[in-house]
Design an enzyme around this catalytic site. Structure first.
Site, mmCIF file in Angstrom:
data_model
loop_
_atom_site.group_PDB
_atom_site.id
_atom_site.type_symbol
_atom_site.label_atom_id
_atom_site.label_comp_id
_atom_site.label_asym_id
_atom_site.label_seq_id
_atom_site.Cartn_x
_atom_site.Cartn_y
_atom_site.Cartn_z
ATOM 1 N N GLY A 141 11.211 -28.005 -6.893
ATOM 2 C CA GLY A 141 11.912 -26.746 -6.628
ATOM 3 C C GLY A 141 12.024 -26.511 -5.121
ATOM 4 O O GLY A 141 13.102 -26.191 -4.600
ATOM 5 N N HIS A 142 10.900 -26.697 -4.405
ATOM 6 C CA HIS A 142 10.935 -26.540 -2.946
ATOM 7 C C HIS A 142 11.902 -27.550 -2.322
ATOM 8 O O HIS A 142 12.659 -27.231 -1.413
ATOM 9 C CB HIS A 142 9.548 -26.782 -2.335
ATOM 10 C CG HIS A 142 8.515 -25.779 -2.716
ATOM 11 N ND1 HIS A 142 7.436 -26.094 -3.512
ATOM 12 C CD2 HIS A 142 8.373 -24.469 -2.401
ATOM 13 C CE1 HIS A 142 6.677 -25.024 -3.667
ATOM 14 N NE2 HIS A 142 7.217 -24.016 -3.010
ATOM 15 N N GLN A 148 15.029 -18.567 -7.127
ATOM 16 C CA GLN A 148 15.231 -17.473 -8.090
ATOM 17 C C GLN A 148 14.020 -17.252 -8.988
ATOM 18 O O GLN A 148 13.884 -16.214 -9.618
ATOM 19 C CB GLN A 148 16.456 -17.788 -8.951
ATOM 20 C CG GLN A 148 16.910 -16.594 -9.789
ATOM 21 C CD GLN A 148 17.731 -16.983 -10.991
ATOM 22 O OE1 GLN A 148 18.680 -17.742 -10.845
ATOM 23 N NE2 GLN A 148 17.374 -16.490 -12.162
ATOM 24 N N ASP A 184 11.128 -16.488 -8.275
ATOM 25 C CA ASP A 184 10.501 -15.236 -7.838
ATOM 26 C C ASP A 184 11.604 -14.188 -7.674
ATOM 27 O O ASP A 184 11.968 -13.824 -6.551
ATOM 28 C CB ASP A 184 9.741 -15.468 -6.529
ATOM 29 C CG ASP A 184 8.653 -16.500 -6.704
ATOM 30 O OD1 ASP A 184 7.690 -16.231 -7.419
ATOM 31 O OD2 ASP A 184 8.786 -17.610 -6.161
ATOM 32 N N GLN A 214 -0.662 -11.623 1.097
ATOM 33 C CA GLN A 214 0.131 -11.373 -0.114
ATOM 34 C C GLN A 214 -0.654 -11.630 -1.396
ATOM 35 O O GLN A 214 -0.117 -11.502 -2.488
ATOM 36 C CB GLN A 214 1.433 -12.170 -0.092
ATOM 37 C CG GLN A 214 1.292 -13.663 -0.316
ATOM 38 C CD GLN A 214 2.627 -14.363 -0.152
ATOM 39 O OE1 GLN A 214 3.124 -14.548 0.956
ATOM 40 N NE2 GLN A 214 3.231 -14.785 -1.259
ATOM 41 N N SER A 247 3.913 -23.904 -7.816
ATOM 42 C CA SER A 247 2.723 -24.545 -7.246
ATOM 43 C C SER A 247 1.506 -24.278 -8.126
ATOM 44 O O SER A 247 0.611 -25.116 -8.248
ATOM 45 C CB SER A 247 2.471 -24.005 -5.842
ATOM 46 O OG SER A 247 3.615 -24.218 -5.055
HETATM 47 O O1 PAF Z 1 7.464 -17.732 -2.328
HETATM 48 C C1 PAF Z 1 6.560 -18.079 -1.546
HETATM 49 O O2 PAF Z 1 6.075 -19.226 -1.542
HETATM 50 C C2 PAF Z 1 5.986 -17.067 -0.584
HETATM 51 O O3 PAF Z 1 5.934 -15.803 -1.148
HETATM 52 C C3 PAF Z 1 6.711 -17.018 0.782
HETATM 53 C C4 PAF Z 1 8.159 -16.554 0.634
HETATM 54 C C5 PAF Z 1 6.679 -18.397 1.411
HETATM 55 C C6 PAF Z 1 6.004 -16.038 1.717
HETATM 56 O O4 PAF Z 1 4.672 -16.407 1.923
#
Ligand code: PAF
Length: 282
Positions: free
Chosen positions: A36-37, A150, A152, A61, A188
């Site tokens: 995905g990344h 998408q 998230d 976060q 992940s």
């Molecule tokens: O989606 C993620 O991996 C994280 O929330 C992000 C956007 C890299 C911010 O740390």
């Protein structure tokens, strides 16, 4: 691929790049990279002349200390995958680079109701943390385009709002969720699932697909309840299964048959919390 650890070094590189380039794509990540990344990186390479990726596990976060501690780290593999797929610059900061002087930004971002519904409700403070890090990263990297997934869904909306709040001239490009063969959304956190859980976790997507097939105008109460009960029967511990307007995430209980909708789910399998979503009608 150039690997840089300091914001100042990114600034120096950017000066050189900007003299020769008009588009810089940015893919922020927390590492433990999957396909995905890589699809975000590929999209950025399609659209932009230069692509910068970052890997930084952002402590602010995580509303759950254990989730932070157990967040998968696969740095060597990540660097290899980025290099192989043509990333130009990897920004690999440590925490002091993002939050200098041990001060975690006190900025409060006015996210409105986005902060209190769905993920916001179950992960208090999560989106403020996302905004803190993304705001800082966007200042350092100064991209023209930003690529996020998408999967998230709510995070996509939060980041769109952040870009508006900060008055940034950045094009946000939301890329489709990639899935394993069984339908499980790539994440992940899937690295924390054992083989059996990986099979079982596909039930989340199957549940969402079922909702997509069954939805009819009128009350959506039964559809949500049935989906929640199904996941509980399959040994999940759901935080929510919700249907909302695709454009603003307002929950929808009565559907007029025309509004664009998204179904979203968050559920624990063992101690791993997974999220997924699917557009219902568009
Ligand atoms: O989606 C993620 O991996 C994280 O929330 C992000 C956007 C890299 C911010 O740390």
């Amino acid at each position: 691929m150039i690997i840089l650890k300091h914001a100042d070094d990114i600034g120096i590189q950017l000066k050189k790049i900007k003299a020769a380039t008009s588009s810089i794509g940015f893919v922020p990540t927390m590492g433990a990279l999957h396909k995905g990344h890589i699809s975000l990186l590929q999209k950025s390479k399609e659209v932009c002349e230069i692509t910068i990726c970052s890997i930084f596990i952002n402590p602010t976060q995580f509303n759950n200390a254990d989730d932070f501690k157990k967040y998968p780290v696969t740095l060597e593999q990540d660097i290899y995958a980025l290099e192989k797929n043509g990333c130009d610059i990897l920004f690999l900061p440590d925490v002091n680079e993002i939050y200098p002087g041990e001060t975690i930004s006190k900025n409060h971002f006015n996210l409105g109701y986005l902060e209190t519904i769905l993920e916001g409700k179950y992960r208090p403070g999560h989106f403020q943390g996302v905004c803190q890090v993304v705001s800082r990263l966007l200042k350092i990297v100064a991209p023209t385009h930003l690529f996020i997934g998408q999967k998230d869904y709510q995070q996509c909306m939060v980041i769109k709002r952040l870009i508006e709040l900060e008055g940034l001239n950045i094009e946000l490009i939301i890329c489709p969720t990639l899935r394993e063969e069984n339908g499980l959304a790539m994440s992940s956190r899937n690295l924390r699932l054992d083989e059996q859980q990986r099979e079982e976790a596909a039930e989340i997507y199957k549940t969402l697909l079922g909702m997509q097939q069954k939805i009819k105008p009128g009350s959506l109460h039964h559809l949500k309840k049935e989906a929640t009960e199904y996941l509980i029967k399959k040994n999940f511990n759901p935080d929510y299964i919700e249907i909302a307007e695709a454009g603003n995430l307002n929950p929808v209980n009565e559907w007029d048959g025309t509004a664009h909708l998204v179904a979203l789910a968050a559920a624990f399998i063992g101690d791993v919390r997974l999220i997924d979503n699917i557009l219902l009608k568009h």
